[in-house]
Design a protein around this motif. Structure first.
Motif, mmCIF file in Angstrom:
data_model
loop_
_atom_site.group_PDB
_atom_site.id
_atom_site.type_symbol
_atom_site.label_atom_id
_atom_site.label_comp_id
_atom_site.label_asym_id
_atom_site.label_seq_id
_atom_site.Cartn_x
_atom_site.Cartn_y
_atom_site.Cartn_z
ATOM 1 N N LEU A 3 0.817 -1.208 0.000
ATOM 2 C CA LEU A 3 0.000 0.000 0.000
ATOM 3 C C LEU A 3 0.852 1.259 0.000
ATOM 4 C CD1 LEU A 3 -2.835 1.314 0.332
ATOM 5 C CD2 LEU A 3 -2.462 1.153 2.778
ATOM 6 N N LEU A 4 1.900 1.224 0.808
ATOM 7 C CA LEU A 4 2.752 2.411 0.937
ATOM 8 C C LEU A 4 3.355 2.803 -0.413
ATOM 9 C CD1 LEU A 4 3.665 4.366 3.071
ATOM 10 C CD2 LEU A 4 5.525 2.834 3.649
ATOM 11 N N ILE A 7 0.679 4.317 -2.602
ATOM 12 C CA ILE A 7 0.345 5.699 -2.233
ATOM 13 C C ILE A 7 1.413 6.649 -2.764
ATOM 14 C CG2 ILE A 7 0.054 7.282 -0.289
ATOM 15 C CD1 ILE A 7 -0.916 4.829 1.326
ATOM 16 N N PRO A 28 -0.615 13.123 11.583
ATOM 17 C CA PRO A 28 -1.555 12.649 12.594
ATOM 18 C C PRO A 28 -1.592 11.117 12.629
ATOM 19 C CG PRO A 28 -2.696 13.683 10.757
ATOM 20 C CD PRO A 28 -1.249 13.767 10.447
ATOM 21 N N VAL A 29 -1.385 10.593 13.790
ATOM 22 C CA VAL A 29 -1.297 9.137 13.958
ATOM 23 C C VAL A 29 -2.245 8.714 15.076
ATOM 24 C CG1 VAL A 29 0.230 7.285 14.704
ATOM 25 C CG2 VAL A 29 1.089 9.022 13.150
ATOM 26 N N ILE A 30 -2.948 7.625 14.854
ATOM 27 C CA ILE A 30 -3.863 7.107 15.881
ATOM 28 C C ILE A 30 -3.106 6.076 16.706
ATOM 29 C CG2 ILE A 30 -6.045 5.915 16.271
ATOM 30 C CD1 ILE A 30 -6.653 6.750 13.253
ATOM 31 N N GLU A 31 -3.076 6.276 17.989
ATOM 32 C CA GLU A 31 -2.396 5.317 18.868
ATOM 33 C C GLU A 31 -3.312 4.133 19.126
ATOM 34 O OE1 GLU A 31 0.591 5.175 20.201
ATOM 35 O OE2 GLU A 31 1.351 7.123 19.543
ATOM 36 N N THR A 32 -2.790 2.932 19.002
ATOM 37 C CA THR A 32 -3.620 1.746 19.251
ATOM 38 C C THR A 32 -4.090 1.715 20.704
ATOM 39 O OG1 THR A 32 -1.581 0.536 19.622
ATOM 40 C CG2 THR A 32 -2.614 0.272 17.481
ATOM 41 N N ALA A 51 -11.902 8.134 14.169
ATOM 42 C CA ALA A 51 -10.701 8.431 13.373
ATOM 43 C C ALA A 51 -10.227 7.186 12.637
ATOM 44 C CB ALA A 51 -9.598 8.961 14.280
ATOM 45 N N VAL B 69 -6.298 7.678 3.742
ATOM 46 C CA VAL B 69 -5.307 6.886 4.464
ATOM 47 C C VAL B 69 -5.366 7.237 5.956
ATOM 48 C CG1 VAL B 69 -2.831 6.477 4.699
ATOM 49 C CG2 VAL B 69 -3.797 6.845 2.454
ATOM 50 N N ARG B 70 -5.211 6.210 6.775
ATOM 51 C CA ARG B 70 -5.117 6.426 8.216
ATOM 52 C C ARG B 70 -3.841 5.740 8.699
ATOM 53 N NH1 ARG B 70 -7.927 10.158 8.175
ATOM 54 N NH2 ARG B 70 -9.968 10.464 9.069
ATOM 55 N N ILE B 71 -3.253 6.305 9.717
ATOM 56 C CA ILE B 71 -2.043 5.706 10.264
ATOM 57 C C ILE B 71 -2.306 5.356 11.719
ATOM 58 C CG2 ILE B 71 0.420 6.021 10.692
ATOM 59 C CD1 ILE B 71 0.347 8.259 8.589
ATOM 60 N N MET B 72 -2.048 4.112 12.055
ATOM 61 C CA MET B 72 -2.194 3.679 13.440
ATOM 62 C C MET B 72 -0.815 3.289 13.943
ATOM 63 S SD MET B 72 -5.089 1.107 14.842
ATOM 64 C CE MET B 72 -6.519 1.984 14.289
ATOM 65 N N ILE B 80 -0.142 1.645 8.216
ATOM 66 C CA ILE B 80 -0.777 2.592 7.296
ATOM 67 C C ILE B 80 -1.876 1.835 6.573
ATOM 68 C CG2 ILE B 80 -0.353 4.019 5.255
ATOM 69 C CD1 ILE B 80 2.732 3.564 6.567
ATOM 70 N N TYR B 81 -3.089 2.299 6.701
ATOM 71 C CA TYR B 81 -4.159 1.539 6.060
ATOM 72 C C TYR B 81 -5.121 2.428 5.292
ATOM 73 C CZ TYR B 81 -7.067 2.643 10.166
ATOM 74 O OH TYR B 81 -7.775 3.280 11.154
ATOM 75 N N ASP B 82 -5.749 1.767 4.355
ATOM 76 C CA ASP B 82 -6.688 2.420 3.446
ATOM 77 C C ASP B 82 -8.008 1.682 3.592
ATOM 78 O OD1 ASP B 82 -7.939 3.495 1.202
ATOM 79 O OD2 ASP B 82 -6.994 2.075 -0.165
ATOM 80 N N ILE B 83 -9.064 2.421 3.896
ATOM 81 C CA ILE B 83 -10.362 1.768 4.090
ATOM 82 C C ILE B 83 -10.974 1.490 2.722
ATOM 83 C CG2 ILE B 83 -12.645 1.980 5.153
ATOM 84 C CD1 ILE B 83 -11.231 3.975 7.129
ATOM 85 N N ASP B 90 -7.004 -2.266 3.600
ATOM 86 C CA ASP B 90 -5.757 -2.758 3.041
ATOM 87 C C ASP B 90 -4.653 -2.017 3.802
ATOM 88 O OD1 ASP B 90 -3.929 -3.942 1.408
ATOM 89 O OD2 ASP B 90 -4.218 -2.571 -0.273
ATOM 90 N N PHE B 91 -3.658 -2.723 4.288
ATOM 91 C CA PHE B 91 -2.677 -2.025 5.108
ATOM 92 C C PHE B 91 -1.244 -2.356 4.733
ATOM 93 C CE2 PHE B 91 -0.729 -4.930 8.245
ATOM 94 C CZ PHE B 91 -1.463 -6.084 8.019
ATOM 95 N N ASP B 92 -0.355 -1.499 5.202
ATOM 96 C CA ASP B 92 1.074 -1.694 5.023
ATOM 97 C C ASP B 92 1.753 -1.286 6.326
ATOM 98 O OD1 ASP B 92 3.429 -2.364 3.873
ATOM 99 O OD2 ASP B 92 3.231 -1.041 2.147
#
Lengths: 344, 162
Positions: A3-4, A7, A28-32, A51, B69-72, B80-83, B90-92
């Motif tokens: 994916l990366l 993108i 912006p990063v979402i913490e698990t 989010a 894209v969202r980053i967790m 890094i994932y895409d809904i 789908d994630f990386d």
């Protein structure tokens, strides 16, 4: 392909100045932990879920605010918000939950804002103000020279600072359509080619209301305020009109109305093949008494043929049967079916 | 008895120079799993995968802002994932974690995705540690070996979130 890589491949490389401006701002990063840890305040968990599911900034803040305002968690949220003011780790979790900047959340909490407001303002400053404003700043800085390939050539000035955190409200109109937003107004002039721009008409400032009346398009006060010297350009206010059977059609004189009725009557008369010298009286469907008088005219050949086929050219002629059928009851019954059997 | 002459003193190794300290800092960070910044993690990922950091960062920033894209983050790993559709992503991965911490990070990510309501996630990776960690955490629905654009083998994994 990962994916990366996809993108990265999809994004056109921006000029170095813009990239630098973007890189300066935190992603912006979402913490698990905001999703998985036990005891995370409900507004934070809610914002994190929103989010994580790809919600927009407003929705994330709304998710936080909704739970925050909820009666079930009111007390707990109040406590957590109070605790959050002094807890850097909570601020960090809150910020990361919503994908906002920790510094911005901490700062907002320090100024006495409640947690949901803090997340909201941090999101505005972090997501939009961070990446977009960073990009905009980069674009602004880069506009001293042309930006090749991007199609971007922003003009320095306030108009380019759409999302800067200190300039909230830019790009959002305060002009709310009247009556619940029914109808979307498109400017027909956009269809005109540039060569015909001289024939463009000013967009209408009025619209049809729910009850058929004419109402202003927007409720904004600006519509009612005409700058001095511009009164000449005011559009005339249209008065509501209703058209119905037996009612005077607005804008027509008595003679005009009579002529219009005659014309309508002529049209109907021709359609139904009225005979020469005969006056046709037609009651409008559901009109409740509106009478139109037709002009005497000779029927057209086609109308006559149709009339013969339908037997309406000879008034009074029965559709089924003739003299011999007098006394028989009309309608479908056993007798009529027998009669039809004899006919064939 | 003849005294054996002492060996000459060891030459100064030069250890302790600033460049060595930088390396030591990195080693220390890895050993103690010190929290790295997002930029540092992406920098490492860019080095590992041979991509340009600026392009990667820019692409992610734009993707996040656009909402695609969202980053967790779990420990020093970015997911890094895409809904793709509601409940499916789908994630990386971009990671600066050691292998054993990485598997914990994957576990946390899966748990977070479950809480967020995701049902199925998929990835294409040439990282055997990711494949291994995923299979340890949750049943893998399907694994397929494909070739990437350079012809190198990579795995396409589809995982049920449970």
């Amino acid at each position: 392909m990962g994916l990366l890589k996809k993108i990265v491949k999809a994004v056109v490389q921006a000029p170095a100045k813009i990239v630098q401006a973007i890189v300066k701002n935190p992603l912006p990063v979402i913490e698990t932990i905001a999703l998985t840890a036990i005891g995370v305040p409900a507004p934070i968990a809610s914002a994190a879920v929103a989010a994580a599911n790809g919600a927009k900034v407003g929705d994330i803040a709304l998710a936080a605010a909704t739970v925050y305002a909820g009666g079930q968690v009111g007390a707990a949220a109040g406590e957590s918000a109070a605790a959050a003011g002094s807890s850097a780790s909570t601020a960090q979790i809150a910020a990361s939950a919503a994908g906002a900047s920790t510094a911005a959340v901490t700062k907002a909490l320090a100024t006495g804002q409640p947690l949901d407001k803090a997340i909201s303002s941090a999101l505005t400053a972090g997501v939009i103000g961070g990446t977009a404003a960073g990009a905009v700043e980069g674009i602004k800085a880069a506009t001293t020279e042309n930006v090749p390939g991007l199609g971007l050539k922003a003009i320095p000035g306030q108009g380019t600072q759409l999302f800067a955190p200190d300039q909230q409200g830019y790009g959002i109109t305060s002009r709310v359509p009247t009556e619940g937003g029914q109808g979307i107004f498109a400017d027909p002039n956009v269809l005109l080619p540039a060569s015909l721009s001289a024939y463009a008409t000013p967009p209408s400032q009025v619209r049809a209301g729910a009850a058929g009346q004419v109402v202003p398009r927007y409720t904004a006060a600006g519509d009612y305020l005409t700058p001095t010297g511009m009164e000449a350009y005011n559009l005339p206010q249209e008065t509501p009109q209703k058209v119905g059977p037996g009612m005077n059609v607005g804008g027509l004189s008595k003679e005009g109305e009579s002529a219009a009725r005659s014309l309508i009557g002529y049209g109907l008369g021709s359609a139904f093949g009225s005979t020469a010298g005969q006056t046709q009286q037609t009651s409008a469907k559901g009109g409740g008494g509106a009478t139109l008088t037709g002009i005497s005219s000779a029927p057209a050949a086609g109308s006559e043929a149709l009339g013969q086929a339908l037997r309406i050219g000879d008034p009074g002629a029965p559709i089924f049967g003739g003299e011999k059928d007098k006394g028989k009851k009309s309608g479908w019954n056993v007798e009529s079916l027998r009669y039809m059997g004899q006919e064939s | 008895m003849d005294k054996k002459p002492l060996s000459p003193p060891q030459e100064k190794s030069g250890f302790g120079q600033p460049q060595d300290m930088a390396v030591l800092d990195q080693v220390k960070k890895q050993r103690t799993n010190e929290r790295l910044s997002t930029e540092e993690i992406l920098q490492k990922e860019a080095e590992r995968s041979g991509q340009d950091f600026d392009s990667m960062y820019q692409a992610l920033a734009m993707g996040v802002e656009a909402g695609n894209v969202r980053i967790m983050r779990a420990n020093n790993t970015l997911f890094i994932y895409d809904i793709v559709q509601p409940g499916v992503a789908d994630f990386d991965v971009a990671s600066a974690d050691s292998d054993n911490i990485f598997s914990k990070s994957v576990q946390e990510f899966m748990q977070a995705m479950k809480v967020a309501g995701f049902k199925r996630i998929s990835t294409s990776t040439n990282n055997p540690a990711l494949s291994k960690a995923l299979q340890a955490v949750t049943p893998v629905k399907s694994v397929r070996q494909v070739a990437d654009e350079t012809g190198q083998p990579e795995y396409e994994l589809i995982v049920e979130v449970m």
